[in-house]
Design a protein around this motif. Sequence first.
Motif, PDB file in Angstrom:
ATOM      1  N   LYS A   1      -8.396  -0.920  -3.186  1.00 30.53           N
ATOM      2  CA  LYS A   1      -9.356  -1.729  -3.186  1.00 30.53           C
ATOM      3  C   LYS A   1      -8.934  -3.316  -2.911  1.00 30.53           C
ATOM      4  O   LYS A   1      -9.289  -4.007  -1.972  1.00 30.53           O
ATOM      5  CB  LYS A   1     -10.496  -1.809  -4.087  1.00 30.53           C
ATOM      6  CG  LYS A   1     -11.589  -2.643  -3.836  1.00 30.53           C
ATOM      7  CD  LYS A   1     -12.528  -2.708  -2.651  1.00 30.53           C
ATOM      8  CE  LYS A   1     -13.679  -3.318  -2.756  1.00 30.53           C
ATOM      9  NZ  LYS A   1     -13.690  -4.700  -2.902  1.00 30.53           N
ATOM     10  N   GLU A   2      -7.998  -3.704  -3.851  1.00 32.66           N
ATOM     11  CA  GLU A   2      -7.465  -4.799  -3.839  1.00 32.66           C
ATOM     12  C   GLU A   2      -6.733  -5.357  -2.628  1.00 32.66           C
ATOM     13  O   GLU A   2      -6.628  -6.463  -2.083  1.00 32.66           O
ATOM     14  CB  GLU A   2      -6.754  -5.010  -5.077  1.00 32.66           C
ATOM     15  CG  GLU A   2      -7.551  -5.354  -6.448  1.00 32.66           C
ATOM     16  CD  GLU A   2      -6.799  -5.921  -7.671  1.00 32.66           C
ATOM     17  OE1 GLU A   2      -7.439  -5.758  -8.750  1.00 32.66           O
ATOM     18  OE2 GLU A   2      -5.466  -5.880  -7.765  1.00 32.66           O
TER      19      GLU A   2
ATOM     20  N   ALA B   1      -6.793  -3.838   0.260  1.00 27.34           N
ATOM     21  CA  ALA B   1      -7.893  -3.758   1.295  1.00 27.34           C
ATOM     22  C   ALA B   1      -8.464  -5.155   1.456  1.00 27.34           C
ATOM     23  O   ALA B   1      -8.770  -5.684   2.585  1.00 27.34           O
ATOM     24  CB  ALA B   1      -8.739  -2.752   1.299  1.00 27.34           C
ATOM     25  N   ASP B   2      -8.804  -5.814   0.243  1.00 30.12           N
ATOM     26  CA  ASP B   2      -9.620  -6.907   0.410  1.00 30.12           C
ATOM     27  C   ASP B   2      -8.368  -7.985   0.546  1.00 30.12           C
ATOM     28  O   ASP B   2      -8.986  -9.146   1.498  1.00 30.12           O
ATOM     29  CB  ASP B   2      -9.892  -7.273  -1.132  1.00 30.12           C
ATOM     30  CG  ASP B   2     -11.165  -6.514  -1.635  1.00 30.12           C
ATOM     31  OD1 ASP B   2     -11.794  -6.017  -0.645  1.00 30.12           O
ATOM     32  OD2 ASP B   2     -11.467  -6.501  -2.801  1.00 30.12           O
TER      33      ASP B   2
ATOM     34  N   LYS C   1       0.976  -1.116  -0.145  1.00 28.83           N
ATOM     35  CA  LYS C   1       0.038   0.045   0.013  1.00 28.83           C
ATOM     36  C   LYS C   1       0.801   1.369   0.013  1.00 28.83           C
ATOM     37  O   LYS C   1       0.594   2.093  -0.715  1.00 28.83           O
ATOM     38  CB  LYS C   1      -0.851   0.062   1.243  1.00 28.83           C
ATOM     39  CG  LYS C   1      -1.684   1.421   1.358  1.00 28.83           C
ATOM     40  CD  LYS C   1      -2.718   1.452   0.212  1.00 28.83           C
ATOM     41  CE  LYS C   1      -3.824   2.370   0.766  1.00 28.83           C
ATOM     42  NZ  LYS C   1      -3.208   3.796   1.592  1.00 28.83           N
TER      43      LYS C   1
ATOM     44  N   GLU D   1      -7.440   3.561  -7.369  1.00 27.63           N
ATOM     45  CA  GLU D   1      -8.412   3.198  -6.399  1.00 27.63           C
ATOM     46  C   GLU D   1      -8.628   1.799  -6.545  1.00 27.63           C
ATOM     47  O   GLU D   1      -8.801   1.026  -5.683  1.00 27.63           O
ATOM     48  CB  GLU D   1      -9.797   3.939  -6.917  1.00 27.63           C
ATOM     49  CG  GLU D   1      -9.800   5.229  -6.576  1.00 27.63           C
ATOM     50  CD  GLU D   1      -9.668   5.634  -5.007  1.00 27.63           C
ATOM     51  OE1 GLU D   1     -10.409   5.053  -4.328  1.00 27.63           O
ATOM     52  OE2 GLU D   1      -9.120   6.735  -4.851  1.00 27.63           O
ATOM     53  N   ILE D   2      -8.431   1.073  -7.745  1.00 26.58           N
ATOM     54  CA  ILE D   2      -8.677  -0.323  -7.838  1.00 26.58           C
ATOM     55  C   ILE D   2      -7.472  -1.202  -7.083  1.00 26.58           C
ATOM     56  O   ILE D   2      -7.837  -2.103  -6.368  1.00 26.58           O
ATOM     57  CB  ILE D   2      -8.546  -0.764  -9.545  1.00 26.58           C
ATOM     58  CG1 ILE D   2      -9.669  -0.336 -10.121  1.00 26.58           C
ATOM     59  CG2 ILE D   2      -8.310  -2.242  -9.601  1.00 26.58           C
ATOM     60  CD1 ILE D   2      -9.444  -0.310 -11.667  1.00 26.58           C
TER      61      ILE D   2
END
Length: 323
Positions: free
Chosen positions: A308-309, A311-312, A56, A304-305
Amino acid sequence: MINIFSANTVKMHITDSKKAKKATGRKAKEATDRKVKEVTGMTILELQKMAVKVRKGIIDGVHSAKAGHPGGSLSAADLFTYLYFEEMNIDPEDPKMKDRDRFVLSKGHTAPGLYSALAHRGYFPTEDLQTLRHIGSHLQGHPCIAHTPGIDMSSGSLGQGISAAAGMALSAKLSNDSYRVYTLLGDGEIQEGQVWEAAMFAGARKLDNLIVIVDNNNLQIDGTIEEVCSPYPIDKKFEAFHFHVINVADGNDMEQLRAAFAEAKTVKGKPVAVIMKTVKGKGISFMENQVGWHGKAPDDAEYEIAVKELADAMEKLTKAGEA
């Protein structure tokens, strides 16, 4: 008549004995410190979660800079995490600690990965990652020893880092110091002739305190490494220069990294080469194994993608820990 040569000899012997005892005591303390560190090490799950945070930080940095090298930073994110959170003898509160292990990022363009690991380890605030490549920031496009805490060598000109690392390892031998030196090279970087000069030197000097790591993600800026100038077989080349070679089938797997570095610590009389197969862009689906992500930043939508990945991925690991 006093035999001054005998007197001096005794005096020198006493002085040498004191130095030897002091050195022995220092080594014993270092060994104890290392043992305590190993006992209090992180679990595999904790290391995996930290690697997500490091990824991240990489994405945050290159997106903010609108430039940088995410692909190779992501492929080495697990390695950076393992070294700084598990393997190396370091202290963020004392970055210049004399007996610290040293790390040289020979493939200096993947500085975003190193910076993220350093920030999460506590060398400087993670907020600094957002200033990557900005004017006035201490986090420039390639590591600089003069400005960033935790950097042991400025790098960026490919092929030179391993030479600096070999010099550090020799210095430790000459000074009777116990620190180890780690250096990370890209598989495209080892097309440089200077790499093999340094390897020849390290093997000839039997620098068993030197660990050379090759990030074999098989991609460089112009394509696959076979298409550009194949360095294969990498392991046989290092063996020819008298290295103990450890092949890691999946350099993005913490268990395999732990096993590799545990083996490296048992080697005596030879430098070690850890050849780890990795995935360029690892952790971000649209970057994985894509040569185009060698040196460009994600735009806002791609960012953003990616976030999100990640975070998942963190959520999945958290649930696994709770199961």
